[in-house]
Design a protein around this motif. Structure first.
Motif, PDB file in Angstrom:
ATOM      1  N   ASP A 101     -66.250   1.479  48.744  1.00 38.09           N
ATOM      2  CA  ASP A 101     -65.597   0.218  49.128  1.00 38.09           C
ATOM      3  C   ASP A 101     -64.280   0.002  48.393  1.00 38.09           C
ATOM      4  OD1 ASP A 101     -66.516  -0.241  46.580  1.00 38.09           O
ATOM      5  OD2 ASP A 101     -67.685  -2.025  47.058  1.00 38.09           O
ATOM      6  N   GLY A 102     -63.860   1.014  47.621  1.00 40.39           N
ATOM      7  CA  GLY A 102     -62.601   0.889  46.870  1.00 40.39           C
ATOM      8  C   GLY A 102     -62.709   0.055  45.612  1.00 40.39           C
ATOM      9  N   MET A 103     -63.902  -0.498  45.353  1.00 38.51           N
ATOM     10  CA  MET A 103     -64.128  -1.278  44.127  1.00 38.51           C
ATOM     11  C   MET A 103     -64.747  -0.338  43.094  1.00 38.51           C
ATOM     12  SD  MET A 103     -63.197  -4.311  45.083  1.00 38.51           S
ATOM     13  CE  MET A 103     -62.978  -5.246  46.584  1.00 38.51           C
ATOM     14  N   TYR A 104     -63.973   0.069  42.102  1.00 35.75           N
ATOM     15  CA  TYR A 104     -64.428   1.082  41.165  1.00 35.75           C
ATOM     16  C   TYR A 104     -64.898   0.474  39.846  1.00 35.75           C
ATOM     17  CZ  TYR A 104     -61.888   4.184  44.388  1.00 35.75           C
ATOM     18  OH  TYR A 104     -61.430   4.859  45.497  1.00 35.75           O
ATOM     19  N   GLN A 105     -65.699   1.264  39.127  1.00 33.16           N
ATOM     20  CA  GLN A 105     -66.140   0.905  37.771  1.00 33.16           C
ATOM     21  C   GLN A 105     -66.903  -0.422  37.741  1.00 33.16           C
ATOM     22  OE1 GLN A 105     -65.497   3.030  35.021  1.00 33.16           O
ATOM     23  NE2 GLN A 105     -64.759   4.457  36.582  1.00 33.16           N
ATOM     24  N   ASP A 106     -67.593  -0.737  38.849  1.00 30.32           N
ATOM     25  CA  ASP A 106     -68.337  -2.003  38.877  1.00 30.32           C
ATOM     26  C   ASP A 106     -69.849  -1.781  38.908  1.00 30.32           C
ATOM     27  OD1 ASP A 106     -68.669  -1.044  41.444  1.00 30.32           O
ATOM     28  OD2 ASP A 106     -67.979  -2.882  42.461  1.00 30.32           O
ATOM     29  N   GLY A 107     -70.268  -0.505  38.817  1.00 30.78           N
ATOM     30  CA  GLY A 107     -71.694  -0.208  38.787  1.00 30.78           C
ATOM     31  C   GLY A 107     -72.386  -0.327  40.130  1.00 30.78           C
ATOM     32  N   ALA A 108     -71.615  -0.571  41.201  1.00 28.93           N
ATOM     33  CA  ALA A 108     -72.219  -0.732  42.530  1.00 28.93           C
ATOM     34  C   ALA A 108     -71.699   0.352  43.468  1.00 28.93           C
ATOM     35  CB  ALA A 108     -71.873  -2.107  43.091  1.00 28.93           C
ATOM     36  N   GLY A 109     -72.612   0.887  44.278  1.00 27.40           N
ATOM     37  CA  GLY A 109     -72.207   1.878  45.277  1.00 27.40           C
ATOM     38  C   GLY A 109     -72.183   3.289  44.722  1.00 27.40           C
ATOM     39  N   ASP A 110     -72.193   4.255  45.659  1.00 25.00           N
ATOM     40  CA  ASP A 110     -72.228   5.661  45.272  1.00 25.00           C
ATOM     41  C   ASP A 110     -70.880   6.156  44.758  1.00 25.00           C
ATOM     42  OD1 ASP A 110     -74.859   5.876  46.030  1.00 25.00           O
ATOM     43  OD2 ASP A 110     -74.368   6.481  48.084  1.00 25.00           O
ATOM     44  N   GLY A 111     -69.812   5.465  45.143  1.00 25.02           N
ATOM     45  CA  GLY A 111     -68.480   5.976  44.820  1.00 25.02           C
ATOM     46  C   GLY A 111     -67.706   5.066  43.907  1.00 25.02           C
ATOM     47  N   ASP A 112     -68.346   4.576  42.835  1.00 25.50           N
ATOM     48  CA  ASP A 112     -67.634   3.639  41.945  1.00 25.50           C
ATOM     49  C   ASP A 112     -67.050   4.345  40.725  1.00 25.50           C
ATOM     50  OD1 ASP A 112     -69.924   4.032  40.337  1.00 25.50           O
ATOM     51  OD2 ASP A 112     -69.660   2.050  39.447  1.00 25.50           O
ATOM     52  N   PHE A 113     -67.111   5.708  40.701  1.00 19.16           N
ATOM     53  CA  PHE A 113     -66.736   6.439  39.485  1.00 19.16           C
ATOM     54  C   PHE A 113     -65.234   6.693  39.297  1.00 19.16           C
ATOM     55  CE2 PHE A 113     -68.393   9.344  42.752  1.00 19.16           C
ATOM     56  CZ  PHE A 113     -67.282  10.160  42.970  1.00 19.16           C
ATOM     57  N   PRO A 114     -64.364   6.651  40.355  1.00 17.00           N
ATOM     58  CA  PRO A 114     -62.930   6.788  40.035  1.00 17.00           C
ATOM     59  C   PRO A 114     -62.472   5.677  39.081  1.00 17.00           C
ATOM     60  CG  PRO A 114     -63.285   7.158  42.365  1.00 17.00           C
ATOM     61  CD  PRO A 114     -64.572   6.636  41.817  1.00 17.00           C
ATOM     62  N   LEU A 115     -61.431   5.975  38.325  1.00 16.73           N
ATOM     63  CA  LEU A 115     -60.945   5.011  37.328  1.00 16.73           C
ATOM     64  C   LEU A 115     -60.118   3.902  37.956  1.00 16.73           C
ATOM     65  CD1 LEU A 115     -59.787   7.389  34.439  1.00 16.73           C
ATOM     66  CD2 LEU A 115     -61.981   6.215  34.717  1.00 16.73           C
ATOM     67  N   SER A 116     -59.367   4.250  39.016  1.00 17.18           N
ATOM     68  CA  SER A 116     -58.430   3.263  39.561  1.00 17.18           C
ATOM     69  C   SER A 116     -58.076   3.625  40.996  1.00 17.18           C
ATOM     70  CB  SER A 116     -57.156   3.234  38.703  1.00 17.18           C
ATOM     71  OG  SER A 116     -56.273   2.219  39.137  1.00 17.18           O
ATOM     72  N   TYR A 117     -57.628   2.609  41.751  1.00 18.15           N
ATOM     73  CA  TYR A 117     -57.153   2.786  43.124  1.00 18.15           C
ATOM     74  C   TYR A 117     -55.731   2.240  43.190  1.00 18.15           C
ATOM     75  CZ  TYR A 117     -56.782   1.813  48.188  1.00 18.15           C
ATOM     76  OH  TYR A 117     -56.364   1.745  49.486  1.00 18.15           O
ATOM     77  N   VAL A 118     -54.779   3.107  43.517  1.00 12.46           N
ATOM     78  CA  VAL A 118     -53.364   2.725  43.566  1.00 12.46           C
ATOM     79  C   VAL A 118     -52.909   2.764  45.021  1.00 12.46           C
ATOM     80  CG1 VAL A 118     -51.049   3.186  42.673  1.00 12.46           C
ATOM     81  CG2 VAL A 118     -53.055   3.846  41.319  1.00 12.46           C
ATOM     82  N   ALA A 119     -52.509   1.630  45.576  1.00 10.11           N
ATOM     83  CA  ALA A 119     -52.174   1.593  47.002  1.00 10.11           C
ATOM     84  C   ALA A 119     -51.474   0.304  47.369  1.00 10.11           C
ATOM     85  CB  ALA A 119     -53.452   1.707  47.835  1.00 10.11           C
ATOM     86  N   SER A 120     -50.951   0.300  48.586  1.00  7.58           N
ATOM     87  CA  SER A 120     -50.478  -0.935  49.192  1.00  7.58           C
ATOM     88  C   SER A 120     -51.694  -1.789  49.561  1.00  7.58           C
ATOM     89  CB  SER A 120     -49.707  -0.616  50.475  1.00  7.58           C
ATOM     90  OG  SER A 120     -48.807   0.442  50.277  1.00  7.58           O
ATOM     91  N   ASP A 121     -51.483  -3.082  49.684  1.00  7.40           N
ATOM     92  CA  ASP A 121     -52.525  -3.993  50.178  1.00  7.40           C
ATOM     93  C   ASP A 121     -52.531  -3.853  51.701  1.00  7.40           C
ATOM     94  OD1 ASP A 121     -54.010  -6.072  51.168  1.00  7.40           O
ATOM     95  OD2 ASP A 121     -52.894  -7.655  50.143  1.00  7.40           O
ATOM     96  N   ASN A 122     -53.403  -2.990  52.220  1.00  3.35           N
ATOM     97  CA  ASN A 122     -53.359  -2.683  53.649  1.00  3.35           C
ATOM     98  C   ASN A 122     -53.797  -3.846  54.529  1.00  3.35           C
ATOM     99  OD1 ASN A 122     -52.520   0.251  54.093  1.00  3.35           O
ATOM    100  ND2 ASN A 122     -53.896   0.375  52.348  1.00  3.35           N
ATOM    101  N   ILE A 123     -54.716  -4.685  54.023  1.00  7.73           N
ATOM    102  CA  ILE A 123     -55.083  -5.882  54.797  1.00  7.73           C
ATOM    103  C   ILE A 123     -53.860  -6.800  54.894  1.00  7.73           C
ATOM    104  CG2 ILE A 123     -56.503  -7.972  54.817  1.00  7.73           C
ATOM    105  CD1 ILE A 123     -58.782  -6.266  53.619  1.00  7.73           C
ATOM    106  N   GLY A 124     -53.161  -6.957  53.776  1.00  2.00           N
ATOM    107  CA  GLY A 124     -51.942  -7.772  53.765  1.00  2.00           C
ATOM    108  C   GLY A 124     -50.877  -7.212  54.701  1.00  2.00           C
ATOM    109  N   GLY A 125     -50.759  -5.896  54.745  1.00  2.00           N
ATOM    110  CA  GLY A 125     -49.785  -5.264  55.640  1.00  2.00           C
ATOM    111  C   GLY A 125     -50.133  -5.481  57.096  1.00  2.00           C
ATOM    112  N   GLY A 126     -51.433  -5.428  57.410  1.00  2.00           N
ATOM    113  CA  GLY A 126     -51.870  -5.701  58.779  1.00  2.00           C
ATOM    114  C   GLY A 126     -51.585  -7.138  59.180  1.00  2.00           C
ATOM    115  N   ARG A 127     -51.799  -8.060  58.229  1.00  2.00           N
ATOM    116  CA  ARG A 127     -51.485  -9.480  58.498  1.00  2.00           C
ATOM    117  C   ARG A 127     -49.979  -9.668  58.732  1.00  2.00           C
ATOM    118  NH1 ARG A 127     -55.001 -13.665  57.553  1.00  2.00           N
ATOM    119  NH2 ARG A 127     -57.067 -13.161  56.716  1.00  2.00           N
ATOM    120  N   MET A 128     -49.188  -8.962  57.938  1.00  2.00           N
ATOM    121  CA  MET A 128     -47.736  -9.063  58.078  1.00  2.00           C
ATOM    122  C   MET A 128     -47.300  -8.576  59.462  1.00  2.00           C
ATOM    123  SD  MET A 128     -44.947  -7.279  55.548  1.00  2.00           S
ATOM    124  CE  MET A 128     -45.432  -8.118  54.058  1.00  2.00           C
ATOM    125  N   ALA A 129     -47.906  -7.476  59.912  1.00  2.00           N
ATOM    126  CA  ALA A 129     -47.595  -6.938  61.244  1.00  2.00           C
ATOM    127  C   ALA A 129     -47.957  -7.944  62.330  1.00  2.00           C
ATOM    128  CB  ALA A 129     -48.354  -5.628  61.459  1.00  2.00           C
TER     129      ALA A 129
END
Length: 303
Positions: A101-129
């Motif tokens: 879910d892109g939420m890392y280091q929170d102890g939830a989900g199978d894929g929470d082990f990456p340290l960080s997620y660096v990206a544009s706010d894609n929901i915000g970009g969709g709203r802007m469009a």
């Protein structure tokens, strides 16, 4: 344990190697590497596909870089391949796209082990469009989203943001069923023709990535509807910018991929040198349209 700088090697694994977005991201990553005096390698597959990305990642893990920056090509299918890197003790930072879910280091989900997620706010970009399209259409009409396929975190979020903005703030706009094109611009063009046949009053198309937007634009041009239909693109390679100049595409929501690469390397370096790293780092957007496409301040956001 902190390492000597010149010995640090980070590998950037893009979604694909041939896309201007990721090439620009690598430029930002190399700028950070130069500033820090470290090495950043760039290695990926030629298509955006988890089946192709996995063996590339396995080869990278075997070489044992100090950290991996990766744009995972599927939010679920890339969890297990990345877990192998994590179990090998290699810190992972995802760039542009995420796993789970892109939420890392929170102890939830199978894929929470990456340290960080660096990206544009894609929901915000969709709203802007959505806002830009609704205003161009006078707040009324039918539109649809041209997308790649379900399961890609970034394009899913752009579609989600677009639909949410229309539903909440533009009740006069009807959003038709999403068309999935598997990153094939010619399929996206023929899908536009099919939508036009069913809904001759279609007023807008949002291309959730480069090929979706190019294909939709080509479909609009082929139907001789460029004056009647608003086309909004996500991402700003030169081809889209040329289409803005010619009037085929009305606007592009440009991410800042060089910033993503730069901050990704900086975050990996911080982690390797014993500093804390935020679990999420957001970068901005710029709207490029006919009014500003020739502006030199905007040129730096063209991939």
């Amino acid at each position: 344990m902190a390492q000597a700088q010149e010995d640090i090697t980070i590998t950037l694994v893009p979604g694909l190697t041939t896309d201007a977005f990721y090439i620009t991201m690598n430029r930002g990553a190399q700028a950070a590497a130069e500033a820090l005096g470290i090495t950043v390698d760039f290695q990926g597959a030629e298509e955006f596909d988890p089946v192709l990305q996995t063996p590339v990642l396995d080869a990278v893990i075997a070489r044992g870089p100090d950290a991996i920056l990766i744009a995972p090509t599927d939010s679920t299918q890339m969890i297990e391949p990345l877990r192998r890197a994590n179990e090998a003790g290699i810190p992972i930072i995802t760039v542009d796209t995420f796993i789970d879910d892109g939420m890392y280091q929170d102890g939830a989900g199978d894929g929470d082990f990456p340290l960080s997620y660096v990206a544009s706010d894609n929901i915000g970009g969709g709203r802007m469009a959505a806002r830009f399209m609704a205003e161009a259409m006078g707040g009324e009409g039918k539109v649809y989203v041209s997308n790649v396929r379900p399961g890609i975190s970034t394009t899913d979020q752009r579609e989600e943001g677009f639909k949410a903005e229309m539903a909440e703030n533009f009740p006069g706009i009807e959003v038709l069923d999403t068309q999935y094109n598997e990153n094939d611009a010619s399929l996206a063009a023929s899908q536009f023709q099919a939508v036009l046949a069913r809904s001759p009053d279609i007023g807008g198309v949002f291309g959730a990535n480069l090929f979706s937007a190019l294909g939709a634009g080509n479909g609009v041009e082929g139907a001789d509807k460029a004056d009647d239909i608003t086309v909004i693109a996500f991402d700003a390679p030169q081809s889209i910018v040329d289409n803005i100049s010619s009037g085929l595409v009305d606007a592009a929501i440009a991410q800042h991929p060089a910033e993503i690469g730069y901050f990704g390397v900086m975050a990996a370096y911080a982690a390797l040198t014993g500093q804390s790293v935020p679990v999420s780092i957001g970068t901005g957007f710029t709207v490029i349209n006919a009014d500003n496409v020739g502006d030199e301040n905007i040129a730096k956001f063209i991939y």
